[in-house]
Design a protein around this motif. Sequence first.
Motif: not given
Length: 168
Positions: A3, A5, A16
Amino acid sequence: MIVYDLECRTGQHRFEGWFKSSDDYTRQQERGYVSCPHCGSGEVGKAVQAPRLARKGNQLPEGQAGRPAPVPAPSSKMTAIAPAPVPEPPPQVVEMIQTLAKLQAAALESSRFVGDKFADNARAIHYGESEAESIHGQATVEEARELVDEGIAVLPLLLPVVPPEKAN
């Protein structure tokens, strides 16, 4: 799964992005597949973020070795989250989506549903083993990629296709 940002460089929007790997992110970024969900800009990059360090499942916090974690007492209060309101898309976007939906509906009406045998039928038509006709149906992403690699023209539909027998 990784994941990141991400941040839109034009509108400074943060969001995300989930990717199979860092290489997957790089490939999608290079091909222009990563875009801002808020404004559609393709000028997106990784935002500064704190590292996400997870403790191994068999490790307890320091000083608690051998003792299970305490179970929180039941509470009558709930934790809730209210998602941010989704902004209305510009009228041009709404009109474009409506036009695409109408074109798609017309294409579906003038083609034959072949279900999950789409790839097989498309190949048979392409190689002259079946009579040429417009068809629609379901294919996996891998099957669609293989068809494209073979030079067979396919178009993904924007909306899910409901098989005729389930349409009512």
